[in-house]
Design a protein around this motif. Structure first.
Motif, PDB file in Angstrom:
ATOM      1  N   THR A 247       0.840  -1.195   0.000  1.00  0.00           N
ATOM      2  CA  THR A 247       0.000   0.000   0.000  1.00  0.00           C
ATOM      3  C   THR A 247       0.874   1.243   0.000  1.00  0.00           C
ATOM      4  N   GLY A 248       0.273   2.381  -0.298  1.00  0.00           N
ATOM      5  CA  GLY A 248       0.996   3.636  -0.293  1.00  0.00           C
ATOM      6  C   GLY A 248       0.396   4.608   0.703  1.00  0.00           C
ATOM      7  N   GLU A 249       0.671   5.883   0.480  1.00  0.00           N
ATOM      8  CA  GLU A 249       0.165   6.922   1.372  1.00  0.00           C
ATOM      9  C   GLU A 249      -1.359   6.983   1.344  1.00  0.00           C
ATOM     10  N   PHE A 250      -1.927   7.350   2.478  1.00  0.00           N
ATOM     11  CA  PHE A 250      -3.380   7.498   2.596  1.00  0.00           C
ATOM     12  C   PHE A 250      -3.784   8.881   2.113  1.00  0.00           C
ATOM     13  N   LEU A 251      -4.700   8.930   1.154  1.00  0.00           N
ATOM     14  CA  LEU A 251      -5.244  10.197   0.665  1.00  0.00           C
ATOM     15  C   LEU A 251      -6.762  10.113   0.639  1.00  0.00           C
ATOM     16  N   TRP A 252      -7.420  11.145   1.158  1.00  0.00           N
ATOM     17  CA  TRP A 252      -8.853  11.252   0.939  1.00  0.00           C
ATOM     18  C   TRP A 252      -9.076  11.619  -0.531  1.00  0.00           C
ATOM     19  N   MET A 253     -10.184  11.186  -1.088  1.00  0.00           N
ATOM     20  CA  MET A 253     -10.464  11.498  -2.488  1.00  0.00           C
ATOM     21  C   MET A 253     -10.514  13.014  -2.724  1.00  0.00           C
ATOM     22  N   ARG A 254     -10.952  13.741  -1.716  1.00  0.00           N
ATOM     23  CA  ARG A 254     -10.958  15.198  -1.842  1.00  0.00           C
ATOM     24  C   ARG A 254      -9.542  15.746  -1.991  1.00  0.00           C
ATOM     25  N   ASP A 255      -8.580  15.136  -1.276  1.00  0.00           N
ATOM     26  CA  ASP A 255      -7.186  15.536  -1.418  1.00  0.00           C
ATOM     27  C   ASP A 255      -6.659  15.208  -2.811  1.00  0.00           C
ATOM     28  N   MET A 256      -7.070  14.054  -3.358  1.00  0.00           N
ATOM     29  CA  MET A 256      -6.679  13.700  -4.720  1.00  0.00           C
ATOM     30  C   MET A 256      -7.176  14.746  -5.711  1.00  0.00           C
TER      31      MET A 256
END
Length: 338
Positions: A247-256
């Protein structure tokens, strides 16, 4: 030393990048397709990254049938079992049975042929708490409970398929070894537009098909890093008989969405950064769009996975999540997929 490696499902997103990386590192590659008509599509996709020469060949085999698998593994040193069933109508079993039975077909054929190691692609959600409400960091020692009635078919199919593979190995007494890779949400550049997997999320953002983003967090990992960990696990002595989270870094879809707007400017003008309230997503799933039902359990989920084992034993180091998202978007634009 260069070896002959079988990659299952060569038309797939992750499998295609595995083929590319194997060729780059000097291996001979055989990949499975469901029909000879798909061979040229794979050649064209790969050719954009590496010249295969005479080192790429094909075998016709399908996860839902025994035919072709003995020939596919003949003379092969190692197998990357990346292919996943497409699912479709027929209820949950339409996804579960092909995943589980397909994994066993590949393993049985590989064991019969004396393949040195099979690396199987599973998913991080086979090592997750059944309840999305749980927080914290989990590792490969945790198994998702396949009997949890709240599991969506995809999570159950991946869990049961990997479980079946390890159960097979528990009763097997021979030279073939098994390793499983558990990726997170896979993004990054595409090789072709016909099979893009999870990249469809970024595609929908860029086209404006998403008028708002749900409160869903993803552990973003680049497809090139997923291919890399498969190849590391293929040869590392320490990888035999092990599961590895990728897995990689955790991002909220809003951050994407915000990253896309910041990095791509006008090209991301249709990307919505408005977050849709959880209650609105649940109401839409219930009354307007049944396809949303599978994502509602993930709303607000904060559970993360540790990749310490992959870093320690394999020396694996994924690139930043933002790089994977931006490279994904630029690739979609370059391929005319937006």
């Amino acid at each position: 030393m260069p070896e002959t490696v079988l990659v299952t499902g060569g038309t797939g997103y992750v499998a295609g990048w595995c083929v590319v990386e194997l060729l780059r590192r000097g291996h001979r590659v055989r990949t499975t397709v469901r029909g000879h008509g798909r061979e040229q599509a794979v050649r064209d996709a790969v050719a954009g990254e590496v010249e295969p020469g005479g080192r790429l060949e094909f075998a016709v085999a399908d996860l839902t049938a025994d035919d072709g698998w003995a020939a596919a593994v003949e003379g092969v040193d190692r197998v990357l079992h990346v292919a996943s069933p497409l699912g479709g109508s027929g209820g949950p079993e339409a996804l579960i049975a092909p995943a589980r039975d397909g994994a066993l077909r590949v393993l049985r054929a590989a064991a019969a042929a004396g393949v040195r190691r099979v690396v199987m692609t599973s998913a991080a959600n086979t090592a997750s708490p059944s309840s999305y409400a749980e927080e914290g960091v989990t590792d490969e020692t945790l198994w998702t409970d396949p009997d949890d009635p709240t599991l969506i078919p995809y999570r159950r199919s991946k869990t049961l398929a990997e479980r079946a593979a390890w159960d097979f190995m528990a009763g097997y007494d021979g030279p073939t070894e098994l390793t499983t890779i558990l990726p997170g949400a896979v993004f990054g550049p595409i090789l072709a537009t016909d099979t893009i997997g999870s990249v469809g999320i970024v595609q929908r953002m860029l086209t404006g098909a998403m008028s708002g983003v749900p409160r869903i967090g993803l552990e973003v990992v680049d497809v090139r890093d997923v291919a890399d960990i498969h190849l590391r696990a293929m040869t590392a002595p320490e990888a035999a008989g092990e599961r590895f989270l990728a897995t990689g870094e955790f991002l909220w879809m809003r951050d994407m969405a915000r990253v896309l707007r910041a990095e791509l400017g006008e090209q991301a003008s249709r990307v919505a950064t408005r977050q849709v309230p959880d209650v609105a997503v649940r109401l839409a799933a219930r009354f307007r769009d049944p396809s949303l039902r599978d994502i509602t359990p993930a709303l607000g989920r904060r559970n993360r996975h540790s990749t310490a084992k992959a870093r320690r034993l394999l020396g694996w180091q994924p690139r930043p999540a933002r790089e994977a998202v931006v490279d994904c978007a630029r690739s979609l634009l370059a391929h005319g997929a937006v």
